[in-house]
Scaffold this active site. Structure first.
Site, PDB file in Angstrom:
ATOM      1  N   ASP A 135       0.855  -1.187   0.000  1.00  0.00           N
ATOM      2  CA  ASP A 135       0.000   0.000   0.000  1.00  0.00           C
ATOM      3  C   ASP A 135       0.888   1.232   0.000  1.00  0.00           C
ATOM      4  OD1 ASP A 135      -1.812   2.111   0.721  1.00  0.00           O
ATOM      5  OD2 ASP A 135      -3.151   0.629   1.586  1.00  0.00           O
ATOM      6  N   CYS A 188      -6.929   3.743  -2.034  1.00  0.00           N
ATOM      7  CA  CYS A 188      -6.899   2.302  -1.768  1.00  0.00           C
ATOM      8  C   CYS A 188      -7.978   1.488  -2.471  1.00  0.00           C
ATOM      9  CB  CYS A 188      -6.988   2.064  -0.259  1.00  0.00           C
ATOM     10  SG  CYS A 188      -5.714   2.925   0.697  1.00  0.00           S
ATOM     11  N   LYS A 208      -4.466  -7.480   3.492  1.00  0.00           N
ATOM     12  CA  LYS A 208      -5.332  -6.386   3.077  1.00  0.00           C
ATOM     13  C   LYS A 208      -5.916  -6.656   1.688  1.00  0.00           C
ATOM     14  CE  LYS A 208      -5.656  -1.367   2.795  1.00  0.00           C
ATOM     15  NZ  LYS A 208      -5.018  -0.068   3.119  1.00  0.00           N
ATOM     16  N   HIS A 225      -2.322  25.172  -8.796  1.00  0.00           N
ATOM     17  CA  HIS A 225      -3.604  24.902  -9.437  1.00  0.00           C
ATOM     18  C   HIS A 225      -4.666  24.829  -8.331  1.00  0.00           C
ATOM     19  CE1 HIS A 225      -6.772  22.505 -11.398  1.00  0.00           C
ATOM     20  NE2 HIS A 225      -6.280  22.963 -12.541  1.00  0.00           N
ATOM     21  N   ASP A 283      -1.122  -0.457  -4.649  1.00  0.00           N
ATOM     22  CA  ASP A 283      -2.372   0.165  -5.074  1.00  0.00           C
ATOM     23  C   ASP A 283      -2.168   1.594  -5.566  1.00  0.00           C
ATOM     24  OD1 ASP A 283      -1.768   1.112  -2.540  1.00  0.00           O
ATOM     25  OD2 ASP A 283      -3.759   0.779  -1.697  1.00  0.00           O
TER      26      ASP A 283
END
Length: 521
Positions: free
Chosen positions: A33, A73, A121, A244, A306
């Site tokens: 992750d 995620c 996970k 931005h 991810d």
């Protein structure tokens, strides 16, 4: 006679299955992750020691331009497991993703004779993550500006011998390696193993209370010694006034709009790299188990993530951004019959893993897949694919910490980022060959490039329509949630993780939400 023929038929079928199983490789995927993909090749790989990622790089293939399909995620993992873009599965945020009964590539492997196991996970089905996370996503169009995260901080624990910090990840890694040893006793059936890690995702900042998010970069001296401090860069930032407007919103809501010393930034980045080193050790334990059981030579090993982690690039931490630190993911694949020491520039994304895994297993992919098999790029044999991989990738984001649906198209040297309907918010265009730090938006300088890329993007997805659908979903989901709370609504919404800013003027914030709900698109 009929009985004899029947026995012969059964024997032949069993022999065919055994032969097929003997030739199909095992498949092991380790998905971390928040791992910045740029750390898996030079020059990024020099800043931290990642011996097992380097092992995969030397004996397998490294994709130099692999991207998430959504830099958060659950939607990202939904794309990986389903093989479909986020807008096709309507995985709008961490709360709204795939149905629990959605078919994944692991399901298909199991139906085709693989022994399967998923550990750690997963995070690809609807209904998870915090209330704060989903409410922040639903209310992103409300005209208020509230800090939703804790300020990023570091925390040092243990000593020079403290290796196992992320206990849940190590527990799951141990479980996965035990399972590998058990599978070694049944070598005639191929297996597929998925291990999902939380690291190097930030830890919850406990001092901020029960609703706090994850803003703590936490490690030990043992892992910090894997870092080369002299190689830690301090990213350049635009002044807040020059950002931005969507990036400004992200920086503010992530609680990064204050002052940070150069030492603070370097420390955050060092701790993040150390957390990556701990994740690499977990990958190493899996590889070691395969080697110890003599299964490695017949196993395809895939390492990916991810999404990435900004680690204070663009005055932000976390993900939820199309900048490289957040959207660029690792992808390394090693196994029998696959190329060694190969680095591939082809643009790829996580939706490609679904058809790739099935192709490795010799299973034809069916259905409306967004991805393309990468096996023709990896295989030592002249593997032919009917579907040529396109020269672009798509990523999109509809969740919290960003106040407009965001669409990113990478093609050639260009990264085109557009928002909402493509007109109400100015797009961004970066030439990654000349501007690796993504500090120079050249959208006005190259109108022809903008026109070409926007036309290409619209041929892939009707993004103004998708943005409207997300807007409608957000209003309905929030309205239903508010109604479910009844009289407790004001108290609950005031005590989410934006509570510090919310309670400065709770009535004004509630009125802003009412105007949003009562207004039109």
């Amino acid at each position: 006679m009929i009985t004899v023929l029947a026995l012969i038929f059964v024997f032949q079928m069993c022999a065919q299955v055994l032969c097929q199983n003997a030739t199909r490789p095992n498949i092991v995927m380790v998905m971390s992750d928040a791992f910045d993909g740029r750390l898996t090749f030079d020059p990024g790989s020099k800043v931290v020691q990642l011996p097992y990622i380097n092992y995969l790089r030397e004996l397998g293939t490294t994709f130099l331009n692999a991207y998430t399909n959504s830099p958060i995620c659950c939607p990202s993992r939904a794309a990986m497991w389903s093989g479909q873009f986020v807008h096709l599965t309507q995985s709008w945020n961490n709360y709204k993703c795939l149905d629990a009964n959605a078919t994944t590539w692991m399901d298909i492997l199991e139906k085709n004779g693989y022994h399967t196991k998923m550990v750690g996970k997963l995070d690809f089905t609807s209904g998870s993550h915090s209330v704060s996370n989903r409410v922040e996503a639903w209310t992103r169009d409300v005209q208020f500006l509230l800090r939703q995260e804790g300020r990023p901080v570091t925390q040092l624990v243990g000593n020079m011998s403290t290796e196992r910090i992320k206990k849940v990840d190590w527990k799951n890694t141990d479980m996965a390696t035990r399972w590998i040893h058990q599978r070694a006793a049944s070598p005639h059936q191929p297996f597929a193993l998925y291990l999902g890690l939380n690291l190097p995702h930030t830890y919850k900042t406990e001092s901020l209370g029960p609703t706090a998010g994850g803003s703590t970069f936490l490690t030990s001296p043992y892992w910090l010694k894997k870092i080369s401090p002299d190689l830690i860069s301090v990213p350049k930032w635009l002044p807040m006034a020059a950002m931005h407007p969507v990036d400004y919103y992200s920086t503010f809501t992530k609680n990064c709009s204050g002052d940070f010393t150069e030492e603070e930034v370097k420390r955050i980045r060092a701790f993040y790299y150390a957390m990556c080193a701990e994740a690499d050790a977990m990958l190493g334990q899996v590889i070691s188990a395969l080697r110890e059981t003599s299964l490695l030579n017949n196993t395809v090993v895939i390492f990916t993530a991810d999404h990435g982690e900004l680690a204070m690039e663009h005055q932000q931490f976390y993900k939820m951004s199309m900048f490289e630190g957040s959207s660029h993911v690792p992808l390394l694949i090693m196994g029998p019959g696959l190329m060694s020491g190969l680095q591939i520039n082809q643009l790829v994304s996580l939706v490609d893993l679904y058809p790739t895994v099935l192709d490795i297993a010799g299973i034809s992919a069916v259905g409306n897949l967004s991805g393309h098999s990468l096996l023709p790029l990896l295989s030592k044999s002249n593997t032919f694919s009917m579907r040529k991989h396109p020269d672009w990738i798509l990523s999109e984001y509809h969740g919290c910490n960003v106040n407009a649906s965001t669409y990113m198209l990478r093609s050639g040297q260009w990264k085109y980022i557009t928002y909402a309907d493509g007109q109400s918010v100015q797009p961004q265009l970066f030439d990654l060959t000349l501007d690796k730090e993504e500090l120079h938006n050249v959208i006005l300088k190259f109108p022809d490039v903008r026109l070409h890329l926007d036309k290409l993007l619209r041929s892939i997805v009707d993004y103004p329509k998708v943005s409207i659908n997300v807007h409608i979903y957000n209003k309905k989901a929030f309205g239903d949630w508010r109604q479910s709370l009844g009289r407790n609504y004001s108290q609950v919404i005031a005590n989410l993780r934006w509570h510090v800013d919310w309670q400065k003027d709770a009535l004004a914030n509630e009125r802003a939400i009412n105007r949003w709900l009562d207004g039109t698109l």
